[in-house]
Design a protein around this motif. Structure first.
Motif, PDB file in Angstrom:
ATOM      1  N   UNK A 165       4.929  15.980  -8.512  1.00 16.20           N
ATOM      2  CA  UNK A 165       4.619  15.180  -9.771  1.00 16.20           C
ATOM      3  C   UNK A 165       5.503  14.385 -10.438  1.00 16.20           C
TER       4      UNK A 165
ATOM      5  N   UNK B 152      -3.492   2.097 -12.039  1.00 13.45           N
ATOM      6  CA  UNK B 152      -3.261   1.769 -10.855  1.00 13.45           C
ATOM      7  C   UNK B 152      -4.180   0.824  -9.373  1.00 13.45           C
TER       8      UNK B 152
ATOM      9  N   UNK C 131       2.621  -7.610  -1.521  1.00 16.36           N
ATOM     10  CA  UNK C 131       2.320  -7.194  -3.181  1.00 16.36           C
ATOM     11  C   UNK C 131       0.998  -7.858  -2.945  1.00 16.36           C
TER      12      UNK C 131
ATOM     13  N   UNK D 216       7.088   6.925  -8.714  1.00 19.04           N
ATOM     14  CA  UNK D 216       7.081   6.066  -7.733  1.00 19.04           C
ATOM     15  C   UNK D 216       5.703   5.179  -7.693  1.00 19.04           C
ATOM     16  N   UNK D 217       4.477   5.584  -7.613  1.00 13.61           N
ATOM     17  CA  UNK D 217       3.562   4.897  -8.618  1.00 13.61           C
ATOM     18  C   UNK D 217       3.560   4.164  -9.717  1.00 13.61           C
ATOM     19  N   UNK D 218       4.731   4.039 -10.517  1.00 10.59           N
ATOM     20  CA  UNK D 218       5.116   3.424 -11.547  1.00 10.59           C
ATOM     21  C   UNK D 218       6.206   2.239 -11.830  1.00 10.59           C
TER      22      UNK D 218
ATOM     23  N   UNK E 246       2.995 -18.970  -7.577  1.00 11.02           N
ATOM     24  CA  UNK E 246       3.711 -17.910  -8.365  1.00 11.02           C
ATOM     25  C   UNK E 246       5.327 -17.268  -7.902  1.00 11.02           C
TER      26      UNK E 246
ATOM     27  N   UNK F 210      -4.830   6.819 -15.775  1.00 13.54           N
ATOM     28  CA  UNK F 210      -3.664   6.283 -14.833  1.00 13.54           C
ATOM     29  C   UNK F 210      -3.892   6.338 -13.478  1.00 13.54           C
TER      30      UNK F 210
ATOM     31  N   UNK G 207       8.473 -11.181 -19.226  1.00 13.13           N
ATOM     32  CA  UNK G 207       7.697 -10.492 -19.668  1.00 13.13           C
ATOM     33  C   UNK G 207       6.922 -11.103 -20.973  1.00 13.13           C
TER      34      UNK G 207
ATOM     35  N   UNK H   4      11.738 -15.768 -12.982  1.00 10.82           N
ATOM     36  CA  UNK H   4      11.916 -13.709 -12.687  1.00 10.82           C
ATOM     37  C   UNK H   4      13.157 -13.884 -12.887  1.00 10.82           C
TER      38      UNK H   4
ATOM     39  N   UNK I 251       3.898  -4.695  -9.000  1.00  7.88           N
ATOM     40  CA  UNK I 251       2.938  -6.135  -8.723  1.00  7.88           C
ATOM     41  C   UNK I 251       2.436  -6.581  -9.882  1.00  7.88           C
ATOM     42  N   UNK I 252       2.379  -5.458 -11.852  1.00  5.20           N
ATOM     43  CA  UNK I 252       2.529  -6.410 -12.367  1.00  5.20           C
ATOM     44  C   UNK I 252       3.328  -7.249 -12.957  1.00  5.20           C
ATOM     45  N   UNK I 253       4.795  -7.054 -12.951  1.00 11.50           N
ATOM     46  CA  UNK I 253       5.806  -8.117 -13.511  1.00 11.50           C
ATOM     47  C   UNK I 253       5.641  -9.797 -13.094  1.00 11.50           C
ATOM     48  N   UNK I 254       5.380  -9.919 -11.719  1.00  8.11           N
ATOM     49  CA  UNK I 254       5.520 -11.308 -11.469  1.00  8.11           C
ATOM     50  C   UNK I 254       3.900 -11.450 -12.354  1.00  8.11           C
ATOM     51  N   UNK I 255       2.869 -11.465 -12.425  1.00  7.25           N
ATOM     52  CA  UNK I 255       2.186 -12.253 -13.364  1.00  7.25           C
ATOM     53  C   UNK I 255       1.863 -11.766 -14.583  1.00  7.25           C
TER      54      UNK I 255
ATOM     55  N   UNK J 106       8.179 -18.076  -9.897  1.00 11.12           N
ATOM     56  CA  UNK J 106       8.772 -16.082 -10.020  1.00 11.12           C
ATOM     57  C   UNK J 106      10.294 -16.384 -10.033  1.00 11.12           C
TER      58      UNK J 106
ATOM     59  N   UNK K  77       5.048 -11.918 -15.999  1.00 12.88           N
ATOM     60  CA  UNK K  77       5.533 -13.234 -15.939  1.00 12.88           C
ATOM     61  C   UNK K  77       5.280 -15.083 -16.468  1.00 12.88           C
TER      62      UNK K  77
ATOM     63  N   UNK L   1      -5.322  -2.768 -11.065  1.00  9.25           N
ATOM     64  CA  UNK L   1      -3.480  -3.762 -11.220  1.00  9.25           C
ATOM     65  C   UNK L   1      -3.560  -3.953  -9.441  1.00  9.25           C
ATOM     66  N   UNK L   2      -3.367  -2.886  -8.926  1.00 10.41           N
ATOM     67  CA  UNK L   2      -2.725  -3.000  -7.541  1.00 10.41           C
ATOM     68  C   UNK L   2      -3.218  -3.891  -6.404  1.00 10.41           C
TER      69      UNK L   2
ATOM     70  N   UNK M 275       5.926  11.761  -7.846  1.00 13.81           N
ATOM     71  CA  UNK M 275       4.891  11.005  -7.905  1.00 13.81           C
ATOM     72  C   UNK M 275       4.577   9.814  -8.502  1.00 13.81           C
ATOM     73  N   UNK M 276       4.308  10.039 -10.081  1.00  7.98           N
ATOM     74  CA  UNK M 276       4.591   9.132 -11.096  1.00  7.98           C
ATOM     75  C   UNK M 276       5.443   8.694 -11.273  1.00  7.98           C
TER      76      UNK M 276
ATOM     77  N   UNK N 168       5.582   1.189  -8.778  1.00  9.70           N
ATOM     78  CA  UNK N 168       4.676  -0.006  -7.601  1.00  9.70           C
ATOM     79  C   UNK N 168       3.895  -0.917  -8.772  1.00  9.70           C
ATOM     80  N   UNK N 169       2.638  -0.202  -9.479  1.00 12.62           N
ATOM     81  CA  UNK N 169       2.530  -0.607 -10.729  1.00 12.62           C
ATOM     82  C   UNK N 169       3.083  -2.053 -12.162  1.00 12.62           C
TER      83      UNK N 169
ATOM     84  N   UNK O 291       0.127   8.981  -2.476  1.00 18.23           N
ATOM     85  CA  UNK O 291       0.888   8.950  -4.294  1.00 18.23           C
ATOM     86  C   UNK O 291      -0.757   9.411  -5.027  1.00 18.23           C
TER      87      UNK O 291
ATOM     88  N   UNK P 215      -4.288  -8.846  -7.405  1.00 20.72           N
ATOM     89  CA  UNK P 215      -3.314 -10.158  -5.977  1.00 20.72           C
ATOM     90  C   UNK P 215      -4.348 -10.004  -4.677  1.00 20.72           C
TER      91      UNK P 215
END
Lengths: 311, 309
Positions: free
Chosen positions: A31, B116, B177, A37-39, B134, B112, A70, B145, A45-49, B138, A51, B119-120, A34-35, A41-42, B103, B123
């Motif tokens: 578990x 996820x 992405x 890995x998803x963290x 972008x 949560x 950021x 970045x 995906x968010x970082x470029x946006x 970036x 930034x 957000x995913x 899993x969190x 991914x989150x 996952x 894009x």
């Protein structure tokens, strides 16, 4: 077909079954992993946006020295001021709005005109007509014959070229046909026919009111497509006055061309950084409408995907 | 003329439903004018197009345009680039939506999970122009970045947008992405249909979560995954023009020129507009693609029992 609900709330087996059993050691590791890995991914995906968003609200000096990660550094709205003073952006925005609204209306109408007869199981010739549509999904004349055709029709460099050639997207036609077939029972049609209801009356008074969900789905697909595409405009439109927003964005963001004369920035002129800052703000302005509306209409897109996949 | 019973029935149906044909008329006219006329026009691939004569009256030259393309220096380059980028994208972006779905499927915390997903998926709705915009910002070698992170790690800032060797990775990575979340939707839907009794039985047998994911969830979505992969293989030649054209620059052109961008350049951009030559290349791509799609659809049908049609 189970729609969006089943996706966001799958059965929680462990909650239903053996809820009192504690997670074993290996499950705890799982578990946690899993969190993580998803963290990742989150964040990825968010970082470029983030930034881009942070940079757009920073000052030129902070951006040009590369200090923004950021979170905005040295908060300023200069970038947005520059965007709002850039006339081409507004012309493009207006044109995109026109193509999206008017184009989508044409799209939905045409798609329905085709889908309604083709959804009828017993219509003679239905298979042949459906094949005519389907075949164009697999094979086409190609870029240049299409261009020559539009040239001959006199559509090049007119607003029509952004609306007419793409009136029907075959994929959207297919999901509409599937929807009509699977959700409106033929019994209703039989009953209506016995009552003396003709086909057009049936379409208007029964099918259309029952089709609101699919109209929402395809209208969204079409509108986003109109808003986001630049290809047709690149090839068919020469006049700057007709260009949609994406063409203007391409010039500024990708080709790095800016008509500084169009910006009323005499006092800022020497700040080369403003050119760079403007790009961040412009990205935010361009992506903003869709990203803000999207969480509310998300379920329609998912619905559309699902109807498409049961085909 | 005497009609058989079934013919008579058909005629009656046509008469009764004339309104349906009336509705269909406009879409069919549209289809002919905007889709089938250009298909007929594709014959200029076998002709020497003369502007004053038009498509139909230009002289036939057989396969000359095709031979010219196959013997040209660009042929190998364009074909190889197209195949390399497509297959890399196909294989590189295949496992990640599956992983994301597996996952997400295990997450018990609704908030949560929703975050996820939200957000995913997002894009996916960004336009290609904004996406490439972008990327340029970036990956900017000085203010991007990546430059910031490189400074933190005290290494040289990479210049991914201006490097031919990085181009395929940037192309595939950015596609991932943009689409990983959206592609996961279909797998999540399939996961929701897996029979819960399988999980119950496995729990009784003492299987832990990882084992259940590996032995129940993964096999459960594999058929869908295989069919999607096979079907996408049919589209390897139809690499999207929009993104790659935006990403092209003089530095990376040797690895980024693909069939569609090349057709655009020889056909509509060059000073010596060669409509016939460009059409021939486009037609070649179209025919090969059609055959590929028919082939993989057959394959998908054999593997899973159903293709896309």
């Amino acid at each position: 077909m189970e729609s969006g609900n089943s996706i966001s709330t799958p059965r929680d087996i462990d909650d239903v079954f053996l809820p009192h059993v504690k997670e074993t050691g290996s499950d705890k590791v799982f578990t946690t992993t899993n969190y993580i890995v998803l963290g990742i991914a989150l964040l990825g995906v968010m970082a470029p946006l983030l930034h881009v968003l942070a940079s757009s609200f920073s000052s030129t000096t902070a951006v040009m020295s590369g200090h923004v990660l950021l979170w905005p550094v040295d908060f300023s709205l200069d970038g947005y001021e520059a965007v709002f003073n850039y006339k081409r952006v507004w012309v493009g925005l207006g044109n995109s709005l026109f193509y999206s609204v008017f184009g989508t209306m044409v799209n939905v109408t045409m798609t329905f005109l085709a889908a309604y007869p083709l959804a009828r199981q017993n219509l003679p010739g239905r298979k042949f007509f459906t094949f005519l549509f389907l075949f164009t999904m697999l094979f086409g004349g190609g870029l240049i014959p299409t261009y020559l055709n539009l040239q001959k029709l006199g559509l090049l460099n007119t607003r029509w070229v952004m609306i007419l050639p793409g009136s029907i997207a075959i994929w959207n036609l297919l999901i509409t046909i599937t929807y009509l077939r699977t959700t409106i029972p033929t019994e209703i049609h039989d009953a209506a026919q016995i009552d003396g209801c003709n086909d057009i009356k049936y379409l208007i008074s029964i099918v259309l009111p029952l089709s609101k969900p699919i109209i929402a789905v395809i209208a969204l697909f079409y509108a986003v497509q109109h808003w986001n595409t630049y290809f047709d405009a690149l090839i068919y439109l020469r006049d700057h006055g007709l260009h949609p927003l994406q063409i203007v964005l391409r010039e500024i963001l990708v080709l790095q061309e800016m008509e500084m004369g169009d910006i009323d920035l005499h006092e800022y002129y020497k700040l080369m950084g403003l050119k760079e800052l403007l790009k961040y703000s412009l990205i935010v302005v361009a992506a903003f409408p869709i990203l803000v509306v999207y969480p509310f209409v998300q379920k329609y897109f998912i619905k559309g995907m699902m109807i498409g996949s049961i085909k | 003329m005497v009609l058989t019973k079934s013919q008579q029935k058909t005629v009656n149906l046509v008469k009764r439903h004339w309104q349906l044909y009336l509705l269909l008329l406009l879409p069919i006219i549209w289809l002919i004018i905007f889709k089938y006329v250009p298909m007929y026009g594709a014959q200029i691939a076998f002709k020497k197009y003369i502007v004053t004569k038009g498509i139909v009256d230009s002289p036939w030259i057989g396969l000359g345009n095709f031979e010219r393309f196959i013997n040209s220096a660009k042929f190998e380059l364009v074909i190889i680039n197209t195949l390399v980028l497509s297959f890399y994208q196909l294989v590189g972006s295949f496992p990640f939506p599956i992983l994301l779905a597996l996952c997400l499927n295990q997450v018990r915390q609704k908030a949560f999970k929703k975050t996820v997903q939200l957000v995913t998926y997002a894009p996916h709705f960004i336009s290609m122009v904004v996406l490439v915009g972008i990327m340029i910002q970036v990956f900017h070698p000085r203010i991007g970045l990546t430059a910031f992170l490189a400074r933190m790690l005290e290494v040289d800032a990479p210049n991914w947008m201006g490097s031919p060797s990085a181009f395929p990775h940037v192309y595939v990575g950015s596609g991932l992405w943009q689409n990983v979340g959206f592609r996961a939707i279909i797998y999540l839907a399939v996961l929701a249909t897996i029979d819960p009794t399988l999980h119950e039985a496995a729990i009784v047998d003492g299987a832990n979560k990882l084992q259940r994911m590996w032995h129940i969830d993964l096999p459960g979505i594999m058929p869908t995954a295989v069919v999607l992969l096979v079907l996408q293989t049919g589209r390897v030649l139809n690499i999207s023009f929009e993104k790659i054209y935006l990403m092209q620059n003089p530095i990376n052109i040797r690895v980024s020129e693909v069939i569609s961008t090349y057709v655009y350049k020889v056909g509509l951009l060059s000073t010596t507009l060669d409509f016939s030559y460009g059409s021939a290349i486009g037609l070649l791509q179209g025919v090969v693609s059609l055959l590929l799609i028919l082939f993989v659809n057959k394959l998908a049908r054999r593997l899973s029992g159903h293709g896309i049609w």
